[in-house]
Scaffold this active site. Structure first.
Site, PDB file in Angstrom:
ATOM      1  N   TYR A 181      53.986  20.786  33.853  1.00 44.26           N
ATOM      2  CA  TYR A 181      52.713  20.792  33.364  1.00 44.26           C
ATOM      3  C   TYR A 181      52.518  22.115  32.593  1.00 44.26           C
ATOM      4  O   TYR A 181      51.921  23.110  32.901  1.00 44.26           O
ATOM      5  CB  TYR A 181      51.598  20.844  34.421  1.00 44.26           C
ATOM      6  N   ARG A 186      48.011  22.956  25.732  1.00 39.61           N
ATOM      7  CA  ARG A 186      47.729  22.121  26.622  1.00 39.61           C
ATOM      8  C   ARG A 186      46.261  21.868  26.940  1.00 39.61           C
ATOM      9  O   ARG A 186      45.387  22.659  26.528  1.00 39.61           O
ATOM     10  CB  ARG A 186      48.432  22.490  28.088  1.00 39.61           C
ATOM     11  N   ASP A 187      45.924  20.423  27.410  1.00 39.98           N
ATOM     12  CA  ASP A 187      44.686  20.347  27.969  1.00 39.98           C
ATOM     13  C   ASP A 187      43.612  20.069  26.297  1.00 39.98           C
ATOM     14  O   ASP A 187      42.674  20.838  26.336  1.00 39.98           O
ATOM     15  CB  ASP A 187      43.743  21.390  28.672  1.00 39.98           C
ATOM     16  N   SER A 193      41.826  24.148  31.478  1.00 40.50           N
ATOM     17  CA  SER A 193      43.233  24.118  31.942  1.00 40.50           C
ATOM     18  C   SER A 193      44.162  24.333  30.791  1.00 40.50           C
ATOM     19  O   SER A 193      45.108  24.204  30.839  1.00 40.50           O
ATOM     20  CB  SER A 193      43.706  22.921  32.592  1.00 40.50           C
ATOM     21  N   ASP A 233      47.442  14.225  31.538  1.00 34.63           N
ATOM     22  CA  ASP A 233      46.457  14.045  30.569  1.00 34.63           C
ATOM     23  C   ASP A 233      46.902  14.231  29.095  1.00 34.63           C
ATOM     24  O   ASP A 233      46.205  13.808  28.235  1.00 34.63           O
ATOM     25  CB  ASP A 233      45.287  15.129  30.559  1.00 34.63           C
ATOM     26  N   ASP A 411      38.848  22.494  39.953  1.00 34.73           N
ATOM     27  CA  ASP A 411      39.192  21.969  38.631  1.00 34.73           C
ATOM     28  C   ASP A 411      38.882  22.889  37.479  1.00 34.73           C
ATOM     29  O   ASP A 411      39.327  22.497  36.103  1.00 34.73           O
ATOM     30  CB  ASP A 411      38.567  20.526  38.433  1.00 34.73           C
TER      31      ASP A 411
END
Ligand code: NAG
Length: 456
Positions: A181, A186-187, A193, A233, A411
């Site tokens: 990850y 990212r995200d 995140s 994701d 989260d």
């Protein structure tokens, strides 16, 4: 997703002066101007550039694990099979051979010492004896270890060495479960995140370096099996969130990065399950076919290795495997739980050339009907630990029920001024106040224990 962070951390030992911050409070990070000291027994630990937190301990840095969360956006519309099995054939020639059946069969799952420590520390703060006893049971339930920053890749070697040693001492074989990850940008459809690598700043090359470092650790321990969830994701965002500029800009880097990771990991015998969102995301009829095509294309681009086992669903989300009655938030989508989603997407994957298997995260799926909208993913209030990891999945398509998200790690932050604040973490159903993604969220952990179903 959200995610997290963690890392091996730099610890800042600051001079103790003033009123120190309590355990698990923020003590540093971009834009933070509060107290940077921690109470006795805790150390201000840098988890990422945005967030330092007072973690239990007296100095030795720890690794934090992160976790993600899942995202987001839900689309708008609505929509069975099987596979062979076999067993493994290690070779001594350096080129591993994949088992054709369930890669979990015949192996013990390694317990993350990092998560066990988090749970121990959390239980120590619980005064009610019965609740504490239930909380401590979580220590014995395997979760995945998230590698969300390159600084943590060395920890994989530590875990593999430990699993190798235990396996030999006990006459058993161990699996270490990891989450890969760290894609650049990212995200892309959320904030909580965001990661360390930027496409604009060498992120793609950095990502390859990150993968290479994981692979180098795996190669040293051929007797330990590694099972990986690939990039929560990321590809799901490519299916539904291309209206978001950051996702559009990340398409090439995500696809190439995932293919690179799959190829390199397969070459050292890691079994991979690519993250495939969840029923409320890619399970809508309008998304099933584009999603299946994308995943099958990625599988083929990566060489159709038998080590690329399939897809991971519901990572860090809250959906039931098989709901006794549809959660009201699922209205309009006939795939109201993960089993229905898997049964719907599996034939489309086959039509596109991939006989994919599945693993399903049920770590926080113990309670249903807790959301106001299906797209809510952040620290959902009322959630409980769910079905325990098992190979008795009730479906020939599902290799294992797993706990990918380590329950108790946040989260995303609910601090509206934090750089990584995502509005999903401020909605009515979100548990607040919440710390940064991946950092420990004591109250939330306690609630997961209290709401666990089956009970702990
Ligand atoms: C919220 O975030 C801002 C910006 O990082 C920081 O200054 C503030 O101290 C944080 N508030 C809390 C309660 O952590």
């Amino acid at each position: 997703m959200l995610k997290i962070q963690s890392l091996s951390a730099l610890v800042f030992l600051l001079p103790l002066v003033r009123a120190a911050q309590p355990i698990y409070a923020q003590c540093g990070g971009t834009g933070y101007s509060g107290d940077t000291t921690c109470v006795s027994g805790a150390v201000c630990t840098k988890l990422n550039e945005f967030y330092s937190q007072c973690l239990p301990g007296s100095g030795a840095p720890t690794t934090t694990v992160s976790t993600p969360t899942v995202p987001s956006t839900t689309p708008v519309t609505t929509p069975t099979v099987t596979q062979p099995g076999t067993t493994t054939v290690p070779t001594s020639t350096g080129v591993p051979t994949a088992v054709s059946g369930n890669p979990y069969t015949g192996y013990e799952i390694y317990l993350s010492p990092y998560y066990a420590k988090e749970v121990d520390d959390a239980a120590a703060q619980i005064s009610d004896a019965s609740l504490k006893a239930r909380a401590l049971k979580v220590k014995d339930i395997p979760t995945f270890v998230w590698f969300d920053v390159i600084a943590k890749t060395g920890d994989l070697g530590t875990y593999l060495a430990d699993a190798d040693r235990k396996g030999k001492a006990e006459g058993k074989k161990y699996i270490v479960q990891i989450v890969v990850y760290d894609l650049p940008d990212r995200d892309c459809a959320a904030y909580a995140s965001n990661g360390e690598f930027a496409i604009a700043n060498g992120g793609e090359a950095n990502y390859r370096r990150y993968v290479d470092q994981l692979v180098a650790e795996v190669r040293k321990y051929p007797d330990v099996r590694v099972i990986a969830v690939i990039e929560p994701d990321s590809l799901a965002n490519m299916v539904t969130n291309m209206d978001v500029a950051k996702c559009r800009g990340a398409e090439k880097a995500y696809k190439e990065g995932v293919v690179y990771a799959l190829q390199k990991l397969s070459a050292v015998g890691v079994y991979s399950y690519i993250d495939a969102g969840h029923a409320g995301w890619l399970g809508w009829n309008a998304n099933l076919t584009p999603a299946a095509r994308l995943y099958a294309d990625i599988y083929k681009s990566a060489g159709s290795s038998p080590f690329i086992k399939g897809l991971a669903t519901n990572v860090a989300n809250y959906n039931a495997l098989s709901a006794s009655s549809p959660d009201p938030v699922t209205q309009g989508n006939q795939n109201t739980d993960e089993l229905k989603y898997i049964n719907a997407i599996s034939p489309v994957l086959r039509q596109n050339g991939w006989n994919a298997q599945f693993i399903v995260d049920q770590g926080r799926s113990g309670r249903q009907n807790i959301r106001n909208e299906w797209g809510e993913w952040c620290n959902v209030r009322g959630a409980g630990f769910g079905m325990r990891p098992t190979l008795s999945t009730g479906s020939s398509l599902i290799d294992a029920i797993v706990w990918v998200k380590p329950g108790g790690e946040a989260d995303g932050t609910s601090n509206t001024s934090a750089p990584r604040y995502d509005t999903h973490c401020g909605v009515a159903s979100a548990h607040k106040p919440a710390p940064e993604a991946g950092t420990w969220f004591q109250e939330y952990f306690v609630a997961l224990v209290q709401n666990a179903s089956p009970t702990l």
